[in-house]
Design an enzyme around this catalytic site. Structure first.
Site, PDB file in Angstrom:
ATOM      1  N   VAL A  82       0.848  -1.195   0.000  1.00 29.91           N
ATOM      2  CA  VAL A  82       0.000   0.000   0.000  1.00 29.91           C
ATOM      3  C   VAL A  82       0.879   1.239   0.000  1.00 29.91           C
ATOM      4  O   VAL A  82       1.734   1.413   0.875  1.00 29.91           O
ATOM      5  CB  VAL A  82      -0.928   0.008   1.227  1.00 29.91           C
ATOM      6  CG1 VAL A  82      -1.796   1.272   1.230  1.00 29.91           C
ATOM      7  CG2 VAL A  82      -1.801  -1.244   1.249  1.00 29.91           C
ATOM      8  N   VAL A  84       1.094   5.587  -1.765  1.00 33.34           N
ATOM      9  CA  VAL A  84       0.662   6.673  -2.644  1.00 33.34           C
ATOM     10  C   VAL A  84       1.853   7.590  -2.863  1.00 33.34           C
ATOM     11  O   VAL A  84       2.595   7.894  -1.909  1.00 33.34           O
ATOM     12  CB  VAL A  84      -0.528   7.459  -2.039  1.00 33.34           C
ATOM     13  CG1 VAL A  84      -0.911   8.637  -2.931  1.00 33.34           C
ATOM     14  CG2 VAL A  84      -1.727   6.538  -1.812  1.00 33.34           C
ATOM     15  N   ARG A  91      -5.487  13.252  -1.191  1.00 31.81           N
ATOM     16  CA  ARG A  91      -6.505  13.430  -2.228  1.00 31.81           C
ATOM     17  C   ARG A  91      -7.562  12.331  -2.190  1.00 31.81           C
ATOM     18  O   ARG A  91      -8.332  12.192  -3.132  1.00 31.81           O
ATOM     19  CB  ARG A  91      -5.848  13.454  -3.609  1.00 31.81           C
ATOM     20  CG  ARG A  91      -4.820  14.563  -3.792  1.00 31.81           C
ATOM     21  CD  ARG A  91      -4.390  14.664  -5.226  1.00 31.81           C
ATOM     22  NE  ARG A  91      -3.293  15.605  -5.409  1.00 31.81           N
ATOM     23  CZ  ARG A  91      -2.794  15.948  -6.590  1.00 31.81           C
ATOM     24  NH1 ARG A  91      -3.294  15.407  -7.697  1.00 31.81           N
ATOM     25  NH2 ARG A  91      -1.794  16.809  -6.677  1.00 31.81           N
ATOM     26  N   GLY A  92      -7.558  11.512  -1.134  1.00 33.96           N
ATOM     27  CA  GLY A  92      -8.548  10.452  -1.011  1.00 33.96           C
ATOM     28  C   GLY A  92      -8.184   9.169  -1.730  1.00 33.96           C
ATOM     29  O   GLY A  92      -9.001   8.246  -1.798  1.00 33.96           O
ATOM     30  N   LEU A  94      -5.839   6.833  -0.935  1.00 32.43           N
ATOM     31  CA  LEU A  94      -5.734   5.708  -0.015  1.00 32.43           C
ATOM     32  C   LEU A  94      -7.116   5.228   0.406  1.00 32.43           C
ATOM     33  O   LEU A  94      -7.385   4.017   0.423  1.00 32.43           O
ATOM     34  CB  LEU A  94      -4.917   6.107   1.213  1.00 32.43           C
ATOM     35  CG  LEU A  94      -4.814   5.040   2.314  1.00 32.43           C
ATOM     36  CD1 LEU A  94      -4.160   3.773   1.790  1.00 32.43           C
ATOM     37  CD2 LEU A  94      -4.064   5.580   3.521  1.00 32.43           C
ATOM     38  N   TYR A 123      -4.577   2.918   9.898  1.00 34.94           N
ATOM     39  CA  TYR A 123      -5.601   1.992   9.434  1.00 34.94           C
ATOM     40  C   TYR A 123      -6.800   1.828  10.363  1.00 34.94           C
ATOM     41  O   TYR A 123      -7.777   1.181   9.992  1.00 34.94           O
ATOM     42  CB  TYR A 123      -4.959   0.626   9.139  1.00 34.94           C
ATOM     43  CG  TYR A 123      -4.037   0.707   7.948  1.00 34.94           C
ATOM     44  CD1 TYR A 123      -4.537   0.665   6.660  1.00 34.94           C
ATOM     45  CD2 TYR A 123      -2.665   0.876   8.127  1.00 34.94           C
ATOM     46  CE1 TYR A 123      -3.693   0.772   5.560  1.00 34.94           C
ATOM     47  CE2 TYR A 123      -1.810   0.991   7.031  1.00 34.94           C
ATOM     48  CZ  TYR A 123      -2.329   0.936   5.758  1.00 34.94           C
ATOM     49  OH  TYR A 123      -1.495   1.055   4.663  1.00 34.94           O
ATOM     50  N   PHE A 415       4.603  -9.384   5.606  1.00 34.92           N
ATOM     51  CA  PHE A 415       4.238  -9.657   4.216  1.00 34.92           C
ATOM     52  C   PHE A 415       3.978  -8.346   3.487  1.00 34.92           C
ATOM     53  O   PHE A 415       3.393  -8.280   2.485  1.00 34.92           O
ATOM     54  CB  PHE A 415       3.011 -10.582   4.128  1.00 34.92           C
ATOM     55  CG  PHE A 415       1.835 -10.144   4.988  1.00 34.92           C
ATOM     56  CD1 PHE A 415       0.917  -9.233   4.510  1.00 34.92           C
ATOM     57  CD2 PHE A 415       1.679 -10.644   6.276  1.00 34.92           C
ATOM     58  CE1 PHE A 415      -0.150  -8.825   5.283  1.00 34.92           C
ATOM     59  CE2 PHE A 415       0.600 -10.246   7.063  1.00 34.92           C
ATOM     60  CZ  PHE A 415      -0.309  -9.339   6.566  1.00 34.92           C
TER      61      PHE A 415
END
Length: 415
Positions: A82, A84, A91-92, A94, A123, A415
């Protein structure tokens, strides 16, 4: 500008992974490591965010099975890769990746999503709760003595030569597989994942030796356990003071476990054993003479998200009888919102939606359920933090006792 999300095309993997490296600081990984991740990547489960013709974000998932209380191996999406690009933060992107990914996980029928976080605060807003912790230590073997079990001397120890590594790896994986169901949070490794445990790029050794293996065997040659480690030599005016860095260890019984620990303590020219990760209830803590000189530290590890509340709570068993109605909040995955009646014991469990008018016993969000799911975080502790509300007297104690796990949950590798 608009951003489009679409599954990864195999031909775009290099750009996808390169963007991930850039999002994490721009340091390229060793070729061996990069090659392994390319092989393990599941393109159909990997998302890329595009701004026009430029890839600007990524999120992937691995198809795992994870041990839960009771010993079942439950399908789970191992969220990974994950990132960006710095130019496209806030900017939304994620949020869009997380929302699409969880919808895809639900469509696949996986009740859980799990991840390890670069920053723990990220998260929780997507419903992930911190479910496991890992213990690290730096043990002063000059001053700490080790008490071992009777029978330890009967265990044979054997170093693995390079020519034996393939055969030894398969044998060690059988030991690992035999241990998985006994500890919540452990992953059932599919073919190829065993290579992650012995990945040893020379560029990332930081002054240590190549990876070394020692096997613990019975007198008739049966493999009882293994340890994989490296040694960082060091000297000062007083003499040698090297460090043994334990990468991983598994053993089938306490005697083999003790033999492996004694071996690590007694490696010549060293005075420290450094443990990178082990369960918080690791037995070695009760074998040492002075826990203060082991310099232990605990940090978060696996974050768990219930994608399907009913299926997830049915998949595990419970340490004590439980019959509670949970009022679950989950604005990010609204299909989980509402009241669920959980009944279960050490043999079986059921969790079904109830009538919205039925009185609830506990109110909590899916994040708290994720934190408590593997049995390492108590609902009582979460209630003390104001994150679980008791609506029926006695319900909190009942549910908290039921969710507990005898073995502390633990993730053996990332992982």
């Amino acid at each position: 500008m608009t951003t489009e999300l679409r599954p990864l095309r195999p031909g775009d993997w290099d750009e996808w992974y390169g963007n991930l490296e850039l999002a994490f600081g721009g340091v390229a990984e060793a070729p061996e490591e990069r090659a392994l991740w390319r092989e393990l990547t599941e393109p159909e489960r990997s998302l890329a965010a595009w701004d026009g013709d430029r890839m600007v974000g990524s999120a992937g998932a691995f198809s795992f099975r994870i041990a839960v209380p009771g010993g079942a191996l439950v399908p789970a999406a191992g969220v990974t890769m994950v990132g960006v690009l710095p130019t496209h933060r806030r900017r939304g992107i994620l949020r869009a990746l997380m929302r699409r990914q969880l919808a895809d996980v639900r469509a696949l029928g996986e009740p859980l999503a799990v991840l390890t976080a670069s920053e723990p605060e990220i998260y929780g807003r997507f419903g992930y709760g911190i479910a496991t912790q890992e213990l690290s230590a730096e043990i002063d073997t000059d001053r700490v003595r080790l008490s071992v079990s009777e029978g330890t001397d009967a265990v044979r120890l054997r170093m693995v030569r390079p020519a034996e590594s393939a055969e030894a790896l398969a044998a060690c994986e059988a030991v690992y597989a035999a241990r998985v169901a006994a500890r919540p949070g452990m992953l059932a490794r599919a073919a190829g994942w065993e290579r992650l445990t012995v990945l040893d790029p020379p560029t990332e050794r930081e002054g240590t030796s190549p990876l070394q293996w020692v096997l613990a065997e019975s007198e008739d040659g049966k493999l009882l356990g293994y340890a994989r480690y490296a040694v960082r030599p060091d000297w000062d005016m007083a003499g040698p003071k090297g460090t043994v860095i334990l990468r991983d260890m598994e053993a089938l019984d306490p005697v083999a476990y003790a033999a492996l620990w004694r071996f690590l303590f007694e490696i010549d020219l060293t005075s420290t054993v450094k443990v990178r990760s082990c369960p918080v209830d690791a037995p070695w803590q009760h074998m040492v003479s002075d826990i203060r000189r082991c310099r232990t530290r605990v940090r978060d590890a696996l974050h768990v998200r219930l994608v399907d509340v009913g299926a997830a709570l049915r998949a595990r068993t419970y340490a004590a009888p439980v019959d509670v109605v949970l009022d679950v909040r989950d604005p990010f995955c609204p299909w989980n919102e509402g009241r669920w009646r959980l009944t279960g014991d050490a043999e079986r469990a059921a969790c079904l939606r109830t009538d919205p008018g039925e009185p609830a016993d506990l109110r909590l969000s899916v994040r708290e359920l994720g934190a408590a799911y593997l049995g390492g975080v108590t609902l009582t502790a979460l209630a003390g933090a104001g994150r679980v509300a008791e609506l029926r007297p006695g319900a909190l104690a009942e549910a908290s006792a039921a969710f507990r796990s005898d073995a502390a949950p633990w993730l053996p590798h990332g992982f």
